[in-house]
Design a protein around this motif. Structure first.
Motif, PDB file in Angstrom:
ATOM      1  N   ASP A  37       0.838  -1.193   0.000  1.00  0.00           N
ATOM      2  CA  ASP A  37       0.000   0.000   0.000  1.00  0.00           C
ATOM      3  C   ASP A  37       0.875   1.245   0.000  1.00  0.00           C
ATOM      4  OD1 ASP A  37      -2.373  -1.387   0.005  1.00  0.00           O
ATOM      5  OD2 ASP A  37      -2.673  -1.251   2.169  1.00  0.00           O
ATOM      6  N   ASN A  38       0.515   2.218  -0.784  1.00  0.00           N
ATOM      7  CA  ASN A  38       1.179   3.528  -0.872  1.00  0.00           C
ATOM      8  C   ASN A  38       2.568   3.512  -1.480  1.00  0.00           C
ATOM      9  OD1 ASN A  38      -0.958   5.082   0.237  1.00  0.00           O
ATOM     10  ND2 ASN A  38      -0.382   4.374   2.268  1.00  0.00           N
ATOM     11  N   GLY A  39       2.995   2.400  -2.100  1.00  0.00           N
ATOM     12  CA  GLY A  39       4.311   2.424  -2.724  1.00  0.00           C
ATOM     13  C   GLY A  39       4.731   1.116  -3.358  1.00  0.00           C
ATOM     14  N   THR A  40       5.675   1.228  -4.287  1.00  0.00           N
ATOM     15  CA  THR A  40       6.324   0.071  -4.895  1.00  0.00           C
ATOM     16  C   THR A  40       7.824   0.300  -4.819  1.00  0.00           C
ATOM     17  OG1 THR A  40       6.243   1.079  -7.083  1.00  0.00           O
ATOM     18  CG2 THR A  40       4.438  -0.399  -6.508  1.00  0.00           C
ATOM     19  N   VAL A  63      11.618   1.450  -0.968  1.00  0.00           N
ATOM     20  CA  VAL A  63      10.404   1.858  -1.662  1.00  0.00           C
ATOM     21  C   VAL A  63      10.726   3.061  -2.545  1.00  0.00           C
ATOM     22  CG1 VAL A  63       7.997   2.542  -1.415  1.00  0.00           C
ATOM     23  CG2 VAL A  63       9.026   1.013   0.277  1.00  0.00           C
ATOM     24  N   LEU A  64      10.660   2.849  -3.849  1.00  0.00           N
ATOM     25  CA  LEU A  64      10.994   3.904  -4.810  1.00  0.00           C
ATOM     26  C   LEU A  64       9.788   4.782  -5.129  1.00  0.00           C
ATOM     27  CD1 LEU A  64      13.036   1.687  -7.267  1.00  0.00           C
ATOM     28  CD2 LEU A  64      13.959   3.395  -5.718  1.00  0.00           C
ATOM     29  N   GLY A  65       8.698   4.161  -5.497  1.00  0.00           N
ATOM     30  CA  GLY A  65       7.503   4.888  -5.898  1.00  0.00           C
ATOM     31  C   GLY A  65       6.543   5.048  -4.739  1.00  0.00           C
ATOM     32  N   VAL A  66       6.601   6.195  -4.078  1.00  0.00           N
ATOM     33  CA  VAL A  66       5.722   6.473  -2.940  1.00  0.00           C
ATOM     34  C   VAL A  66       4.631   7.426  -3.412  1.00  0.00           C
ATOM     35  CG1 VAL A  66       5.613   7.463  -0.622  1.00  0.00           C
ATOM     36  CG2 VAL A  66       7.604   6.154  -1.312  1.00  0.00           C
ATOM     37  N   ASN A  67       3.405   7.222  -2.934  1.00  0.00           N
ATOM     38  CA  ASN A  67       2.314   8.125  -3.292  1.00  0.00           C
ATOM     39  C   ASN A  67       2.698   9.576  -3.013  1.00  0.00           C
ATOM     40  OD1 ASN A  67       0.785   5.987  -4.108  1.00  0.00           O
ATOM     41  ND2 ASN A  67      -0.606   6.033  -2.366  1.00  0.00           N
ATOM     42  N   GLY A 140       0.863   1.737  19.002  1.00  0.00           N
ATOM     43  CA  GLY A 140      -0.096   2.797  18.728  1.00  0.00           C
ATOM     44  C   GLY A 140      -0.374   2.920  17.247  1.00  0.00           C
ATOM     45  N   SER A 141      -0.938   4.038  16.882  1.00  0.00           N
ATOM     46  CA  SER A 141      -1.317   4.296  15.502  1.00  0.00           C
ATOM     47  C   SER A 141      -0.103   4.767  14.700  1.00  0.00           C
ATOM     48  CB  SER A 141      -2.414   5.362  15.470  1.00  0.00           C
ATOM     49  OG  SER A 141      -2.795   5.604  14.146  1.00  0.00           O
ATOM     50  N   LEU A 142       0.151   4.109  13.584  1.00  0.00           N
ATOM     51  CA  LEU A 142       1.276   4.469  12.722  1.00  0.00           C
ATOM     52  C   LEU A 142       0.815   5.415  11.623  1.00  0.00           C
ATOM     53  CD1 LEU A 142       2.980   0.987  12.188  1.00  0.00           C
ATOM     54  CD2 LEU A 142       3.592   2.746  13.835  1.00  0.00           C
ATOM     55  N   SER A 143       1.657   6.361  11.261  1.00  0.00           N
ATOM     56  CA  SER A 143       1.371   7.224  10.120  1.00  0.00           C
ATOM     57  C   SER A 143       1.528   6.410   8.841  1.00  0.00           C
ATOM     58  CB  SER A 143       2.316   8.426  10.113  1.00  0.00           C
ATOM     59  OG  SER A 143       3.629   7.997   9.806  1.00  0.00           O
ATOM     60  N   SER A 144       1.024   6.945   7.739  1.00  0.00           N
ATOM     61  CA  SER A 144       1.160   6.251   6.453  1.00  0.00           C
ATOM     62  C   SER A 144       2.621   6.060   6.074  1.00  0.00           C
ATOM     63  CB  SER A 144       0.429   7.022   5.357  1.00  0.00           C
ATOM     64  OG  SER A 144      -0.954   7.039   5.609  1.00  0.00           O
ATOM     65  N   GLU A 145       3.481   7.018   6.418  1.00  0.00           N
ATOM     66  CA  GLU A 145       4.908   6.892   6.141  1.00  0.00           C
ATOM     67  C   GLU A 145       5.528   5.773   6.975  1.00  0.00           C
ATOM     68  OE1 GLU A 145       3.636  10.993   5.135  1.00  0.00           O
ATOM     69  OE2 GLU A 145       3.443   9.809   6.945  1.00  0.00           O
ATOM     70  N   GLU A 146       5.126   5.646   8.230  1.00  0.00           N
ATOM     71  CA  GLU A 146       5.659   4.597   9.104  1.00  0.00           C
ATOM     72  C   GLU A 146       5.150   3.212   8.715  1.00  0.00           C
ATOM     73  OE1 GLU A 146       6.270   6.903  13.344  1.00  0.00           O
ATOM     74  OE2 GLU A 146       4.241   6.313  12.765  1.00  0.00           O
ATOM     75  N   LYS A 147       4.036   3.147   7.997  1.00  0.00           N
ATOM     76  CA  LYS A 147       3.502   1.861   7.550  1.00  0.00           C
ATOM     77  C   LYS A 147       4.278   1.289   6.359  1.00  0.00           C
ATOM     78  CE  LYS A 147      -1.207   2.427   9.183  1.00  0.00           C
ATOM     79  NZ  LYS A 147      -2.615   2.591   8.790  1.00  0.00           N
ATOM     80  N   LEU A 148       5.049   2.127   5.654  1.00  0.00           N
ATOM     81  CA  LEU A 148       5.868   1.600   4.562  1.00  0.00           C
ATOM     82  C   LEU A 148       6.825   0.559   5.138  1.00  0.00           C
ATOM     83  CD1 LEU A 148       6.754   4.846   2.585  1.00  0.00           C
ATOM     84  CD2 LEU A 148       5.098   3.096   1.951  1.00  0.00           C
ATOM     85  N   ASN A 150       6.124  -1.874   6.797  1.00  0.00           N
ATOM     86  CA  ASN A 150       5.613  -2.329   8.093  1.00  0.00           C
ATOM     87  C   ASN A 150       4.170  -2.795   7.923  1.00  0.00           C
ATOM     88  OD1 ASN A 150       5.866  -2.909  10.770  1.00  0.00           O
ATOM     89  ND2 ASN A 150       5.750  -0.807  11.481  1.00  0.00           N
ATOM     90  N   GLN A 151       3.931  -3.505   6.815  1.00  0.00           N
ATOM     91  CA  GLN A 151       2.606  -3.987   6.446  1.00  0.00           C
ATOM     92  C   GLN A 151       2.776  -5.196   5.532  1.00  0.00           C
ATOM     93  OE1 GLN A 151       0.598  -1.227   3.788  1.00  0.00           O
ATOM     94  NE2 GLN A 151       2.564  -0.315   3.250  1.00  0.00           N
ATOM     95  N   PHE A 152       1.689  -5.739   5.030  1.00  0.00           N
ATOM     96  CA  PHE A 152       1.754  -6.838   4.082  1.00  0.00           C
ATOM     97  C   PHE A 152       2.475  -6.365   2.822  1.00  0.00           C
ATOM     98  CE2 PHE A 152       0.129  -9.091   0.395  1.00  0.00           C
ATOM     99  CZ  PHE A 152       0.322 -10.410   0.779  1.00  0.00           C
ATOM    100  N   VAL A 153       3.478  -7.141   2.379  1.00  0.00           N
ATOM    101  CA  VAL A 153       4.275  -6.800   1.199  1.00  0.00           C
ATOM    102  C   VAL A 153       4.359  -8.022   0.297  1.00  0.00           C
ATOM    103  CG1 VAL A 153       6.535  -6.028   0.375  1.00  0.00           C
ATOM    104  CG2 VAL A 153       5.643  -5.145   2.521  1.00  0.00           C
ATOM    105  N   PHE A 154       4.210  -7.815  -1.003  1.00  0.00           N
ATOM    106  CA  PHE A 154       4.337  -8.877  -1.993  1.00  0.00           C
ATOM    107  C   PHE A 154       5.543  -8.584  -2.873  1.00  0.00           C
ATOM    108  CE2 PHE A 154       3.418 -10.602  -6.243  1.00  0.00           C
ATOM    109  CZ  PHE A 154       3.321 -11.941  -5.917  1.00  0.00           C
TER     110      PHE A 154
END
Length: 162
Positions: A37-40, A63-67, A140-148, A150-154
């Motif tokens: 999510d939010n990047g490749t 992560v090169l391509g970030v929203n 706690g709650s992570l920002s969208s930047e901190e989730k890079l 730090n989430q499901f990755v394929f």
């Protein structure tokens, strides 16, 4: 013509005598694309066999391509992991295919991964891998930047025997 090409490819693959994981001393290098999510980005892994079905290694993602709406710096984009794999090619009885579940310790989390690599020749194959956090270091709650990273990755790409 398409049918002839398909039959030729199937014959080449069926006659290949590649081995996905050889056990102790085996070395694999993989390079590929990373999707989340939010990047490749780009992902690279190195695994070293320490037993018949066990390997240790390292994995890194950038992560090169970030929203455009994210303000991600290098620390948000980069992740490196120490990893452990249980290589199951000899267990499932297919020399060309290695299915490997594993665990990893990264700069972002403690996580798991499940992957598979298929070798067409002794030196070249393809892989796909899914990784996911089990325990995040930041509570706690992570920002969208901190989730890079730090989430499901394929991940998907090329695998090489060294």
């Amino acid at each position: 013509m398409k049918n002839l090409l398909l039959i030729a490819c199937l014959c080449v693959v069926s006659f290949a005598n590649a081995q996905a994981f050889r056990g102790k001393g085996d070395q694999k290098f993989q390079i590929g694309a990373s999707f989340q999510d939010n990047g490749t980005g780009i992902n690279g892994t190195y695994d070293f066999g320490v037993g018949e079905n066990i390997s240790f290694g390292v994995s890194s993602t950038y992560v090169l391509g970030v929203n455009d709406n994210l303000d991600a710096d290098f620390g948000d984009r980069f992740d490196i992991k120490a990893r452990f794999n249980a290589n199951l090619s000899s267990v499932i009885g297919m020399d060309e295919l290695d299915v490997y579940p594993g665990l990893s310790f990264s700069t972002k989390n403690f996580g798991g991964h499940v992957g598979a690599r298929y070798f067409f020749t002794d030196g070249f194959g393809v892989y796909s891998e899914m990784s996911f956090p089990i325990a995040k270091y930041e509570s706690g709650s992570l920002s969208s930047e901190e989730k890079l990273n730090n989430q499901f990755v394929f991940n998907i790409g090329a695998s090489f025997n060294l």
